[in-house]
Design an enzyme around this catalytic site. Structure first.
Site, PDB file in Angstrom:
ATOM      1  N   HIS A 144       0.913  -1.181   0.108  1.00 14.70           N
ATOM      2  CA  HIS A 144       0.120  -0.106   0.026  1.00 14.70           C
ATOM      3  C   HIS A 144       0.807   1.136  -0.031  1.00 14.70           C
ATOM      4  O   HIS A 144       0.552   2.440  -0.568  1.00 14.70           O
ATOM      5  CB  HIS A 144      -1.154  -0.244   1.101  1.00 14.70           C
ATOM      6  CG  HIS A 144      -2.344  -1.032   1.013  1.00 14.70           C
ATOM      7  ND1 HIS A 144      -3.443  -0.605   1.354  1.00 14.70           N
ATOM      8  CD2 HIS A 144      -2.343  -2.075   0.408  1.00 14.70           C
ATOM      9  CE1 HIS A 144      -4.227  -1.530   0.873  1.00 14.70           C
ATOM     10  NE2 HIS A 144      -3.436  -2.511   0.295  1.00 14.70           N
TER      11      HIS A 144
ATOM     12  N   ASN B 183      -7.724   1.794   3.150  1.00 12.31           N
ATOM     13  CA  ASN B 183      -6.771   1.644   4.385  1.00 12.31           C
ATOM     14  C   ASN B 183      -7.486   1.658   5.532  1.00 12.31           C
ATOM     15  O   ASN B 183      -7.242   1.086   6.609  1.00 12.31           O
ATOM     16  CB  ASN B 183      -5.734   2.905   4.060  1.00 12.31           C
ATOM     17  CG  ASN B 183      -4.633   2.593   3.016  1.00 12.31           C
ATOM     18  OD1 ASN B 183      -4.510   1.521   2.472  1.00 12.31           O
ATOM     19  ND2 ASN B 183      -4.069   3.557   2.703  1.00 12.31           N
TER      20      ASN B 183
END
Ligand code: HEM
Ligand SMILES: *[C@@H]1O[C@H](CO)[C@@H](O)[C@H](O)[C@H]1NC(C)=O
Length: 334
Positions: free
Chosen positions: A71, A99
């Site tokens: 990420h 997230n």
């Protein structure tokens, strides 16, 4: 004349669909293996030792760190941008939809950073800590080793917008996910290998509900045991949204804490937990991905080799806009 016309059509109609910005490699590639050789010679040993404790405490921590690195790299390159907390002047990526309430491991990076700062203050970037710890995490749960290139800068900014748009989501189409990897300079082969990281770790009900009440029974119909499996998943994850949203299940239900190729076997059985995972084997647009999934299911060595290569490739996505070595991974230096 006809040939020429086809040629022009190909270029005017098809090429624009695939004209993503592929990060251009700098003439002299800045990352090296011995970047910290004189400034912090113990960095790899110190992280390795601490990572052994961290994964022993909870093997899921390995999965958490591998995902955190991914990420980070898909948003402005591997620059530690994902670690920045929100402040009055900086929005941060932590609250972006892929997230929020899902990405973990920020405290683990703080812990590694503290140790490294006491060893070699102000030298090792948070972006490198993410990269090195993801590699160590992989080995500690049984996965392959690869050499980690280092010398990344930490960013002075983050991008909420790119965290929202660049990261793939589980209910997105296979072609759209392929495009997101391609725009990062990663091929279909890279993509199928990297998603093999789902051989460890957990997903929340909200991310697999549409799958287990969707086509799960159709894709897994050849396997008699899958009836009990889907029943147990539905117990964990009720049909109504809002109920049990954050309950978790392993993406590889056979060996959830082991980095092996059994994730690809779950796809062959039609038992992938995420729609995006199963689509690589089942989608009508997945002729190429299906072949690669089968190859990794048959040949664990081929999977390990490609995973290592592709992790290096993903780790080489750099933020070209310079940067710094943050003293605290959560904040830009003042
Ligand atoms: C198609 C691309 C991908 C999609 C749609 C996807 C999606 C997801 C989702 C929805 C979860 C569960 C999160 C949650 O419920 O809180 C997850 C977990 C995870 N992902 Fe992916 N992912 C993708 C690619 C990758 C890649 C490329 C890697 C690393 C190389 C990766 C590593 C992981 C790991 C290790 C976990 C488990 C984390 C944990 O246990 O907390 N994923 N992913
Ligand atoms: C890090 O930033 C400095 C300047 O801030 C730059 O000279 C260097 O090339 C950057 N390194 C990488 C790997 O981007």
């Amino acid at each position: 004349m006809k040939l020429l016309l086809v040629f022009i059509m190909v270029h005017t109609i098809f090429i624009p669909c695939f004209s993503f910005d592929i990060p251009t490699l700098l003439p002299a590639f800045p990352l090296t293996l011995d970047y910290y050789k004189s400034t912090c010679p113990t960095v790899f040993d110190v992280i390795k030792k601490e990572m052994e404790c961290i994964v022993k405490e909870d093997p899921r921590n390995a999965a958490i760190l591998i995902r955190l690195h991914f990420h980070d790299c898909f948003v402005q390159g591997c620059d530690g941008s994902v670690l920045l907390d929100e402040t009055e002047t900086l929005k941060g990526e932590k609250k972006a939809s892929p997230n929020i309430n899902s990405l973990k491991g920020y405290e683990i990076i703080d812990r590694l950073k503290n140790i490294i700062e006491s060893e070699c203050p102000g030298v090792v970037s948070c972006a490198d800590l993410l990269t090195i710890s993801a590699r160590d995490a992989t080995i500690l749960v049984g996965g392959p080793y690869w050499d980690v290139l280092v010398g990344r800068n930490d960013s002075k900014s983050a991008s909420y917008a790119h965290a929202t748009t660049n990261l793939p989501t589980p209910d997105e189409s296979l072609l759209s996910i392929v495009a997101k990897f391609y725009s990062q300079g990663l091929s279909v082969e890279d993509m199928v290998a990297l998603i093999g990281a789902h051989t460890v770790g957990m997903a929340q009900c909200r991310n697999f509900r549409s799958r287990i009440y969707g086509d799960f029974q159709v894709t897994s119909a050849l396997n008699p045991l899958s009836v009990t499996y889907v029943a147990s998943l539905r117990k964990i994850c009720p049909a109504n949204s809002g109920e049990g949203d954050s309950n978790v299940a392993a993406m590889d239900n056979v060996t959830p804490n082991l980095f092996d190729n059994s994730f690809y076997h779950t796809l062959l059985r039609g038992e992938g937990l995420l729609n995006s995972d199963q689509a690589m084997y089942t989608s009508v647009f997945g002729i190429q991905t299906r072949k690669i999934v089968s190859k990794y299911a048959e040949n664990p060595v081929a999977f390990f080799e490609q995973f290592s290569k592709s992790m290096v490739k993903m780790g080489n996505i750099l933020n070209p806009s310079g940067g710094e070595v943050r003293r605290n991974c959560r904040f830009v230096n003042t």
